[in-house]
Scaffold this active site. Structure first.
Site, PDB file in Angstrom:
ATOM      1  N   LYS A   1       0.845  -1.194   0.000  1.00 50.17           N
ATOM      2  CA  LYS A   1       0.000   0.000   0.000  1.00 50.17           C
ATOM      3  C   LYS A   1       0.884   1.249   0.000  1.00 50.17           C
ATOM      4  CE  LYS A   1      -3.945   1.881   2.626  1.00 50.17           C
ATOM      5  NZ  LYS A   1      -4.843   1.613   3.787  1.00 50.17           N
TER       6      LYS A   1
ATOM      7  N   SER B   1      -9.850  -0.767   7.175  1.00 51.63           N
ATOM      8  CA  SER B   1      -9.273  -0.711   5.820  1.00 51.63           C
ATOM      9  C   SER B   1      -8.594  -2.000   5.392  1.00 51.63           C
ATOM     10  CB  SER B   1      -8.269   0.446   5.732  1.00 51.63           C
ATOM     11  OG  SER B   1      -8.916   1.679   5.908  1.00 51.63           O
TER      12      SER B   1
ATOM     13  N   SER C   1      -9.490   1.570   2.986  1.00 49.58           N
ATOM     14  CA  SER C   1      -8.708   2.390   2.087  1.00 49.58           C
ATOM     15  C   SER C   1      -7.705   1.569   1.279  1.00 49.58           C
ATOM     16  CB  SER C   1      -7.961   3.466   2.890  1.00 49.58           C
ATOM     17  OG  SER C   1      -7.082   2.874   3.832  1.00 49.58           O
TER      18      SER C   1
END
Length: 610
Positions: free
Chosen positions: A82, A180, A156
């Site tokens: 990420k 997330s 996210s």
């Protein structure tokens, strides 16, 4: 090496391809070059130079290895990161166009994975500054759902979940503050492992809410997520929130599983999600899980604090400088959220902290009565068009069963749980006290094996042979018990009250004799090693390391704790007997085990009575 060739491989399949020389490390370069550069799940892909540097570094360290895959458990395994986690050679944008500086030091999690042999192939898209559960709040583009592009992917950690679900990498790093690392897993039919806070280092992570952030793991199967987690679990003094594992938690959930479920469930009118959850509960019952309804109000109260109270100010702190200098760089919805933090005072912050601790303690006490809490990972899902209409309200729906978890210091595992009537994936989450991560993973493996769902969005079937994660961990000591500590025997409570769990029933090697000791209350056997012995039935129990000493302290003379050889050649800790205790003891080896002897003795006593 074509991208189709390795499409949807698990870690074990990648390893097998290397072992059989079906592929070489350098094949990763041409493989990554085949990735679609327009794929919005990626913010940046590794260049040939970045890949070559990682490959050369791995070859340098592995050249003299005599046990390659034992020393490098992730040898050559590609993974994604990420884009709020630092990786050398990449910028960490966190979904913000202004953040372009190239990183010169890996985040600790990335360093550990590279040290284990893994190769970073790219950085993934996310809701800007990890603020959102949708996957739509990024200037680098919307990440669509991997099953139906009209729907959200979840966020996210949208990009990380997407590339795993589509089989481009077997695992990826995400983060989890409010869910997330779990919501995108549910929306894409994959596993999302949210560790206990502080289990993995956050050094090199751009924080969202620093006090509750967790780096998470996405994978197609639980076993892969757990292999990665074992690599990542290291205390890091550079991370002020890093923790040592107290080594008090069980290795598995109990044999008589008892899960809590919310008494009142909210699905926001989504009938298909409600039906899918009921189907999941039916599957749990088929696995002999007892389900008990609980009052969920304290969970809801704590969940609301994350965005509706002073806690939102922690997000403001994380981006304070950029917010002051370049507010135009923010996604409009993200900007609206982080600016709210300015509305709270230090007095509000302390009140929020006190309330959080009060509610967390109540939640922990309530969950201590159960193996885990089971909830829908998300109570509903929305289309991209719907999210444009209600970006904040619909986002909050997704966090209904996730927002409280980190605030309450709990561990969680998001699992695929089948499909809705419209073909979209549905997921459940198991939530348990801190440091129950391994126990949740053990059940998660059983759950996936029970459902046999296809892997992510790849269409590939669940593997027939999945490596068991039941081997003893660094947090547990495996003990062979042979007599009064066996299941159902008088002293078994000395194990169960210390969170020990039964993992296997097996036999010793053929070098042991079993004796019934005289004058012991309750009756106890003595196990003695001898050349002309036989196999004796034993149970193997995993005892939390921190509780092992108190367990051993209760062993009376002439018994003691030593090492016992099993029939398959393994050695484990186990009960042994001092030679003097065997002088007047009866050799009962011909019974093959203590339970058969006790049954024989009970039958004799009944005959005498009659």
């Amino acid at each position: 090496m074509s991208i189709l060739q390795s499409f949807g491989w698990t870690i074990a399949e990648w390893q097998n391809a290397y072992k059989t020389q079906h592929i070489q490390l350098t094949d990763l370069i041409t493989w990554v070059q085949a990735f679609d550069t327009e794929d919005t799940a990626w913010i940046s892909l590794a260049t040939s130079q970045i890949l070559q540097q990682q490959i050369e570094e791995l070859e340098k360290h592995s050249a003299a290895s005599t046990a390659l895959f034992e020393q490098f458990p992730l040898y050559g395994i590609p993974f994604a990161v990420k884009d709020n986690i630092d990786v050398v050679g990449f910028a960490s944008t966190a979904g913000c166009m202004l953040l372009k500086d190239i990183v010169t030091e890996d985040a600790e999690t990335v360093r550990l994975l590279k040290q284990a042999g893994a190769i970073v192939v790219g950085k993934t898209n996310l809701d800007q500054f990890a603020t959102g559960l949708v996957g739509t709040r990024s200037p680098f583009g919307v990440v669509p759902n991997s099953f139906n592009p009209d729907y959200v992917s979840g966020g996210s950690s949208s990009g990380s979940a997407s590339v795993v679900a589509r089989g481009l990498v077997p695992f990826a790093l995400g983060t989890d503050t409010a869910g997330s690392g779990r919501v995108p897993a549910a929306f894409n039919n994959i596993v999302g492992l949210k560790p206990t806070k502080g289990r993995f280092s956050n050094y090199g992570l751009m924080p969202a809410c620093k006090s509750i952030d967790c780096i998470s793991v996405f994978a197609l199967i639980v076993d892969d997520a757990e292999v990665v987690a074992q690599v990542l679990e290291q205390f890091d003094v550079r991370d002020s929130y890093s923790q040592h594992n107290p080594k008090t938690a069980p290795a598995k959930l109990s044999s008589a599983l008892h899960f809590a479920i919310p008494k009142t469930l909210q699905f926001f009118g989504d009938v298909q999600a409600e039906q899918a959850f009921q189907q999941a509960l039916t599957q749990l019952k088929q696995m002999n899980v007892i389900l008990t309804e609980i009052d969920f109000s304290i969970f809801e109260q704590l969940a609301a604090q994350l965005y509706q109270g002073a806690w939102v100010a922690e997000r403001t702190v994380a981006v304070e400088t950029l917010l002051a200098q370049s507010p135009e760089a923010f996604d409009p919805t993200v900007l609206d959220i982080v600016q709210q933090g300015k509305n709270y005072t230090a007095l509000d912050a302390y009140k929020a902290e006190y309330l959080k601790n009060d509610l967390a303690r109540q939640i922990q006490e309530l969950l201590s009565e159960f193996d885990a809490l089971v909830v829908p990972t998300s109570p509903t899902i929305h289309t991209l068009a719907e999210m444009q209409q209600e970006p904040i309200q619909y986002n909050s729906h997704f966090g209904t069963y996730t927002n409280f978890t980190n605030l309450a210091d709990l561990s969680a595992l998001a699992l695929p749980a089948g499909f809705r009537g419209d073909g979209l994936p549905f997921g459940i989450s198991l939530i348990a006290p801190a440091w129950h991560d391994r126990a949740l993973a053990d059940f998660g493996r059983q759950w996936q094996a029970h459902l046999q769902l296809p892997l992510g969005a790849t269409g590939r079937p669940y593997p027939e042979k999945v490596k068991s994660i039941s081997a003893p961990s660094a947090q547990h000591i495996r003990v062979a018990v042979v007599g009064a500590h066996l299941t159902g025997m008088p002293l078994n409570f000395q194990l169960t009250t210390r969170q020990a769990v039964h993992v296997e029933t097996t036999k010793t090697s053929a070098h042991y004799a079993l004796y019934a000791l005289n004058g012991t209350i309750p009756p106890k056997p003595g196990l003695a090693r001898q050349s002309n012995g036989q196999e004796i039935i034993v149970e193997l129990w995993d005892v939390p390391t921190a509780r092992f000493g108190e367990f051993v302290a209760e062993i009376p003379t002439p018994l003691g704790m030593g090492n016992v050889e099993l029939s398959d050649g393994r050695w484990v800790k186990g009960f042994i007997c001092e030679p003097y205790g065997l002088a007047d003891a009866e050799n009962i080896s011909h019974f093959g085990g203590w339970r058969a002897y006790i049954q024989h003795r009970t039958a004799q006593q009944l005959q005498t009575t009659h």
